[in-house]
Design an enzyme around this catalytic site. Structure first.
Site, mmCIF file in Angstrom:
data_model
loop_
_atom_site.group_PDB
_atom_site.id
_atom_site.type_symbol
_atom_site.label_atom_id
_atom_site.label_comp_id
_atom_site.label_asym_id
_atom_site.label_seq_id
_atom_site.Cartn_x
_atom_site.Cartn_y
_atom_site.Cartn_z
ATOM 1 N N THR A 70 0.850 -1.186 0.000
ATOM 2 C CA THR A 70 0.000 0.000 0.000
ATOM 3 C C THR A 70 0.888 1.239 0.000
ATOM 4 O O THR A 70 2.114 1.142 -0.006
ATOM 5 C CB THR A 70 -0.916 0.018 1.237
ATOM 6 O OG1 THR A 70 -0.126 0.332 2.396
ATOM 7 C CG2 THR A 70 -1.604 -1.327 1.446
ATOM 8 N N CYS A 71 0.260 2.416 0.070
ATOM 9 C CA CYS A 71 1.045 3.641 0.063
ATOM 10 C C CYS A 71 1.886 3.793 1.329
ATOM 11 O O CYS A 71 2.916 4.466 1.322
ATOM 12 C CB CYS A 71 0.139 4.860 -0.116
ATOM 13 S SG CYS A 71 -1.110 5.047 1.176
#
Length: 445
Positions: A70-71
């Protein structure tokens, strides 16, 4: 075939029994250990994830594997030969063309029960930049599905993930960890309101059409934004999201240069591997706006907005890392709930490990039963042969019973003697419990 040769097959060509010792490992890099720039380098693009998973599984030390990217974090969950994490670190560095020392310096690793606890904390939002944020659970579920589709998870990781999801559900239903609308998306909108005050006269341009942008759009709509434009590479997805809000319209990414001059707020979150918004396009938009300021938030990893945009005088550019202070302001009412959630995680991980140990015991029992049955079959074949040759049935049965008893008890007898000679009396006591010898003593008395 000899019974022991069936049950004691070597682990590999060298007979290395240690290689049979598998453990759960969570290896990762997140917002607490690395900058957004480095997290970009170690992240796995969705289209390359299946290839990466299958590549990891080809390592001799790895049995099952899943990747969450994910980010804010990239984590590898696997069942791996104990103490062989270095092979995984080396693979990661080689796959992403980075120096092994850089990966090792920014990473963390958890083994066995600590790994179980870590994944449960992640799924419950306890390890997120935004405490208790709910999106990570969906991302973890997606990671599990992707690993299933890639064929890299089996029974061990499946039990791990399913137990994690059950614990995260408990945390959501039994604590107040998710009651406040706090997330990266909410923090971005809260920061926009701080800068503009009243955003009822502002226009927002949202780049992307994923879950995060949907949350941003929802928060902006609830905050009374004047207008929303959702731009996405796939126009149909932008239209689908825009239709959920009365004040929203949709557009293609190719229209960004025309849309920018009208945008007071720009929030970007796509899965693009390259920036979709450059410094030149923003400079042109500022001239057309007569240098009225633009507030920008880049939530994506890799970044959607070129970092150089932040050097422009009339642009307020924030990344996910810049949102920390805003996020922290909205966390106070979750602290008590977090303590309750941590207790649920501890209970969940302990229960999982107990089940796994029980499964290990069951497997030992199966092996023991298999050995006993093989011994019995061997002696039974001998007995039948003697009966066919005319031996006395009573003597054959007596010898059969004695032979099975002797062979079955030979191994335990040797172990008990060795334990006694070595002064390992606790093992001798355990043998008494195992064979229920105290009950035999009670009957004699």
């Amino acid at each position: 075939m000899d019974v022991d040769s069936v049950l004691l097959q070597p682990a590999d060509s060298n007979g290395d029994i240690d290689s049979l010792i598998m453990g759960f490992l969570a290896l990762g890099i997140n917002h607490q250990t690395a900058s957004v720039a480095f997290r970009e380098k170690v992240a796995f693009a969705p289209e390359h994830l299946a290839d990466a998973l299958q590549s990891i599984q080809q390592l001799a030390s790895v049995n099952e594997v899943a990747i969450l990217s994910t980010c804010n974090r990239t984590e590898i969950y696997c069942e791996i030969t104990s103490d062989h994490e270095q092979s995984l670190l080396d693979w990661w560095a080689d796959y992403q063309q980075l120096a092994p020392a850089d990966i090792a310096g920014a990473s963390y690793q958890y083994w066995d029960e600590s790994a179980i606890q870590h994944m449960m904390r992640v799924a419950s939002g306890l390890d997120s930049m935004v405490l208790g944020e709910p999106q990570i659970l969906g991302q973890l579920k997606a990671a599990y599905v992707q690993a299933q589709e890639a064929g890299t998870v089996g029974s061990s990781l499946s039990r791990w993930f399913e137990s994690t999801f059950a614990t995260a559900k408990q945390v959501r239903s039994q604590t107040a960890i998710g009651e406040s609308p706090v997330s990266v998306a909410y923090a971005a909108v809260a920061l926009a309101r701080q800068i503009f005050g009243d955003i009822s006269q502002s226009q927002a341009l949202l780049i992307g059409a994923g879950e995060t942008i949907e949350l941003v759009a929802r928060h902006l709509s609830e905050a009374g934004i004047a207008g929303l434009t959702i731009a996405n590479r796939t126009l149909a997805n932008a239209e689908l999201l825009a239709n959920q809000f009365t004040q929203a319209s949709s557009a293609s990414l190719s229209n960004l240069p025309d849309l920018l001059p009208y945008a007071d707020i720009v929030i970007a979150s796509t899965a693009s591997q390259l920036p979709v918004l450059g410094k030149g396009a923003v400079e042109r938009a500022l001239k057309l706006r007569k240098h009225r300021p633009i507030f920008m938030v880049d939530i994506a990893v890799p970044r959607d907005i070129e970092p150089q945009v932040g050097s422009l005088a009339d642009v307020y550019l924030y990344t996910v890392d810049d949102l920390r202070e805003v996020i922290e302001e909205n966390l106070k009412n979750r602290q008590t709930a977090a303590v309750e959630a941590e207790n649920l995680v501890l209970n969940g991980s302990a229960a999982f490990m107990s089940r796994m140990r029980e499964l290990t015991a069951v497997e030992v029992l199966k092996q023991f039963r298999t050995k006993a049955e093989l011994l019995s079959q061997e002696e039974l074949a001998k007995a039948r042969k003697k009966l066919a040759n005319g031996a006395d049935p009573e003597q054959v049965l007596a010898r059969f019973a004695k032979a099975v008893t002797n062979k079955l008890l030979h191994g335990p007898s040797v172990q008990i003697k060795q334990a006694g000679a070595a002064g390992q009396l606790e093992r001798v006591e355990w043998a008494k419990q195992l064979f229920e010898l105290d009950q035999l003593t009670d009957k004699k008395s």
